[in-house]
Enzyme design. Sequence first.
Site, mmCIF file in Angstrom:
data_model
loop_
_atom_site.group_PDB
_atom_site.id
_atom_site.type_symbol
_atom_site.label_atom_id
_atom_site.label_comp_id
_atom_site.label_asym_id
_atom_site.label_seq_id
_atom_site.Cartn_x
_atom_site.Cartn_y
_atom_site.Cartn_z
ATOM 1 N N ARG A 47 1.019 -1.329 -0.061
ATOM 2 C CA ARG A 47 0.081 -0.166 -0.312
ATOM 3 C C ARG A 47 0.950 1.345 -0.048
ATOM 4 N NH1 ARG A 47 -3.002 -2.781 3.835
ATOM 5 N NH2 ARG A 47 -4.462 -3.723 2.789
ATOM 6 N N LYS A 68 3.153 11.787 -11.011
ATOM 7 C CA LYS A 68 2.685 10.763 -11.909
ATOM 8 C C LYS A 68 3.419 9.446 -12.046
ATOM 9 C CE LYS A 68 -0.665 13.544 -14.698
ATOM 10 N NZ LYS A 68 -0.626 14.209 -16.232
ATOM 11 N N GLU A 92 10.302 18.847 -24.813
ATOM 12 C CA GLU A 92 9.458 19.368 -23.378
ATOM 13 C C GLU A 92 10.013 20.704 -22.879
ATOM 14 O OE1 GLU A 92 6.783 17.733 -22.491
ATOM 15 O OE2 GLU A 92 7.105 15.582 -22.960
ATOM 16 N N LYS A 152 7.818 23.267 -14.115
ATOM 17 C CA LYS A 152 7.064 22.007 -13.828
ATOM 18 C C LYS A 152 6.361 22.029 -12.461
ATOM 19 C CE LYS A 152 5.549 17.559 -14.606
ATOM 20 N NZ LYS A 152 5.710 16.428 -15.124
ATOM 21 N N GLU A 184 -4.258 17.406 -11.566
ATOM 22 C CA GLU A 184 -4.903 17.929 -12.931
ATOM 23 C C GLU A 184 -6.051 18.240 -13.030
ATOM 24 O OE1 GLU A 184 -2.566 15.746 -15.990
ATOM 25 O OE2 GLU A 184 -4.081 16.339 -17.466
ATOM 26 N N ARG A 221 -2.838 22.341 -14.254
ATOM 27 C CA ARG A 221 -1.809 21.307 -14.680
ATOM 28 C C ARG A 221 -2.020 21.162 -16.003
ATOM 29 N NH1 ARG A 221 0.840 16.205 -11.261
ATOM 30 N NH2 ARG A 221 2.111 15.458 -13.097
ATOM 31 N N ASN A 241 0.068 19.951 -20.908
ATOM 32 C CA ASN A 241 -0.296 19.125 -22.366
ATOM 33 C C ASN A 241 -0.224 19.869 -23.605
ATOM 34 O OD1 ASN A 241 -0.601 16.728 -20.643
ATOM 35 N ND2 ASN A 241 -2.958 17.436 -20.277
ATOM 36 N N HIS A 279 0.661 18.269 -26.816
ATOM 37 C CA HIS A 279 0.417 16.555 -26.401
ATOM 38 C C HIS A 279 -0.836 16.119 -27.038
ATOM 39 C CE1 HIS A 279 3.842 17.231 -23.857
ATOM 40 N NE2 HIS A 279 3.874 15.856 -23.502
ATOM 41 N N HIS A 304 0.335 13.386 -29.141
ATOM 42 C CA HIS A 304 0.012 11.828 -28.638
ATOM 43 C C HIS A 304 -0.792 11.149 -29.697
ATOM 44 C CE1 HIS A 304 0.093 12.739 -23.940
ATOM 45 N NE2 HIS A 304 1.231 12.128 -24.405
ATOM 46 N N HIS A 325 8.983 10.351 -28.029
ATOM 47 C CA HIS A 325 7.938 11.523 -27.383
ATOM 48 C C HIS A 325 8.187 12.894 -27.705
ATOM 49 C CE1 HIS A 325 4.887 12.535 -24.610
ATOM 50 N NE2 HIS A 325 5.649 13.392 -24.020
HETATM 51 P P1 NAD Z 1 13.349 5.761 -21.364
HETATM 52 O O1 NAD Z 1 13.328 5.722 -20.060
HETATM 53 O O2 NAD Z 1 13.058 4.780 -22.125
HETATM 54 O O3 NAD Z 1 14.899 6.274 -21.688
HETATM 55 C C1 NAD Z 1 15.344 6.255 -22.989
HETATM 56 C C2 NAD Z 1 16.555 5.490 -23.446
HETATM 57 O O4 NAD Z 1 17.791 5.895 -22.885
HETATM 58 C C3 NAD Z 1 16.289 4.055 -22.876
HETATM 59 O O5 NAD Z 1 16.705 3.162 -23.710
HETATM 60 C C4 NAD Z 1 17.312 4.068 -21.803
HETATM 61 O O6 NAD Z 1 17.795 2.947 -21.317
HETATM 62 C C5 NAD Z 1 18.314 4.915 -21.976
HETATM 63 N N1 NAD Z 1 18.988 5.746 -21.085
HETATM 64 C C6 NAD Z 1 18.560 6.348 -19.873
HETATM 65 N N2 NAD Z 1 19.643 7.039 -19.306
HETATM 66 C C7 NAD Z 1 20.684 6.925 -20.085
HETATM 67 C C8 NAD Z 1 21.843 7.690 -19.953
HETATM 68 N N3 NAD Z 1 22.191 8.389 -19.019
HETATM 69 N N4 NAD Z 1 22.752 7.071 -21.125
HETATM 70 C C9 NAD Z 1 22.381 6.491 -21.825
HETATM 71 N N5 NAD Z 1 21.237 5.772 -21.976
HETATM 72 C C10 NAD Z 1 20.349 5.935 -21.213
HETATM 73 O O7 NAD Z 1 12.557 6.865 -21.957
HETATM 74 P P2 NAD Z 1 12.391 8.643 -21.407
HETATM 75 O O8 NAD Z 1 12.412 9.276 -22.845
HETATM 76 O O9 NAD Z 1 13.443 9.158 -20.518
HETATM 77 O O10 NAD Z 1 11.127 8.518 -20.713
HETATM 78 C C11 NAD Z 1 9.841 8.257 -21.561
HETATM 79 C C12 NAD Z 1 8.824 7.817 -20.497
HETATM 80 O O11 NAD Z 1 8.650 8.847 -19.512
HETATM 81 C C13 NAD Z 1 7.475 7.334 -21.302
HETATM 82 O O12 NAD Z 1 7.181 6.193 -20.803
HETATM 83 C C14 NAD Z 1 6.749 8.508 -20.750
HETATM 84 O O13 NAD Z 1 5.179 7.915 -20.926
HETATM 85 C C15 NAD Z 1 7.254 8.661 -19.486
HETATM 86 N N6 NAD Z 1 6.871 10.193 -18.772
HETATM 87 C C16 NAD Z 1 6.212 10.273 -17.865
HETATM 88 C C17 NAD Z 1 5.782 11.718 -17.296
HETATM 89 C C18 NAD Z 1 5.197 11.704 -15.900
HETATM 90 O O14 NAD Z 1 4.872 12.567 -15.597
HETATM 91 N N7 NAD Z 1 5.285 10.665 -15.062
HETATM 92 C C19 NAD Z 1 6.050 12.556 -17.990
HETATM 93 C C20 NAD Z 1 6.618 12.616 -19.380
HETATM 94 C C21 NAD Z 1 6.855 11.202 -19.874
HETATM 95 ZN ZN ZN Z 2 5.419 14.900 -22.409
#
Ligand code: NAD
Ligand code: ZN
Length: 358
Positions: free
Chosen positions: A117, A139, A181, A223, A233, A237, A241, A244, A248, A260
Amino acid sequence: VNYNKKPIYNIIIENSYDRLAEELKALGAENRKICIVTDSNAGSLYSQEVADVLKGISDQVVIFTFEAGEENKTLDTVRGLYEFLIMSRFDRKDILVALGGGVTGDLTGFAAATYLRGIDFIQLPTTLLSQVDSSIGGKTGVDFDSYKNMVGAFHQPRLVYMNISTLNTLNPRQYFSGMGEILKHGLIKDEHYFEWLIENMVEIYEKDPEILEEMIYRSCVIKGRVVEEDPEEKGERALLNFGHTIGHAIEKYMDFKLLHGECVALGSVAAAYISWKRGYLKEDEFLEIRDMFVGFRLPVSMESISLDEIINTVKLDKKMDRGQIRFILLKSIGNAFIDKTVTDDELREATGYLCREI
Ligand code: NAD
Ligand code: ZN
C-alpha cells in the site's frame, strides 16, 4: 516542492552522485533496505556506482534490472519487481530508487505506490526528459495492452536527485527529444526562458555544465510550480499538455517510431499554428516557434498522414472533457491557456500544415 497536502521534497541538481548519501541520510534512509530499480542501459552505466554510494548508508542494497524499452513498462515487469521485493523481504519502511529514464521512473514509482500500500521511493533520473519532466510531479504508472499509462497512481518521490553528467552518455536523439519538453516549458509559462534558450543554443548543444544546470533548474521550477498548484490535474496542470493532444495522436499513429519529444515538437507547432490563425500569435512569432524546434533538431513536418485518423485519435484521447477537447493554445509566447472550442476544421488544417513541404 511543496504539494498542498504532501510533504515537501527536494530536487537536487548535481554533477555527480557525491551528495546522494548525505541527502538520503537527511531523509532518515540509513539502515533501511534499498532496492535500485534500473533498466539494462542505465543500469550497465550507473548502477554499480550508485550501489557503492548507497552502501555507505545501508548494508542492504540490492539491484533489480529489467530490459530497457517502453515495451517493458508493463504490469509483467512490475510483477517481477514485486516478487524480487518479497524475496528480499522488503517491508513498509524500505526504499526503492529509480535509476534511469522516464520508463524506469514511472514503473518504479508505480511499484512503490502499490507495494504494501505504498513505500518510499526516490528518483535518480538519467535522461533529459526524465530530469525536466517525468521525475517531477508524482505521476506514476505503466502501459496496459496498447494503452499508454493506462494503469497508475499519484505517488510523490521523497527526493529527486539528478546527476547531469549522466547526460553525456545519452544518444543525441534522446537528448534533443528532452528539448521538446523544455521548449514547451518556455512557450507555456516564460517568454524570457524561451529567449534564453535561443541565446544559449550552442552551449546546450555542447552540454555546457553550467548552462545545463540553469536550464534544468528553470524547467523544473516551471513544472514544479504548475504541478504544485494542481497536483491532480483538475485545471492548471493541463497547460503541461501543450503540444501533447496532437502529439500523442501522432505518437500512436507512427506506432511509437518517433520519440515522445519529437511528437511533442510536431504537436506544439500545430497548436502554435492554431494560435496564429486565431490571431493570438503574430506570423513571425509562429515562425520563430517553428524554427526553434528545428534549431534543436526536432521535426516540424512529416510525410503525409491520415488526417481523419489523427483527428479520431485526438477525440479518443483522455484529455476530452464531456465531449469537448481540452486544447492548450498560446495567447502569446510564455502564456498558454485551456481552450475547449477548437474545431475539427482547425485540427485538420493545423495537422495538414505539418505535412506540407517547408
Ligand atoms: P526511457 O526511460 O526509455 O529512456 C530512453 C533510453 O535511454 C532508454 O533506452 C534508456 O535505457 C536509455 N538511457 C537512460 N539513461 C541513459 C543515460 N544516461 N545514458 C544512456 N542511455 C540512457 O525514456 P524517457 O524518454 O526517459 O522517458 C519516456 C517515458 O517517460 C515514457 O514512458 C513516458 O510515458 C514517461 N513520461 C512520464 C511522465 C510523468 O509525468 N510521469 C512525463 C513524461 C513522460
Ligand atoms: Zn510529454
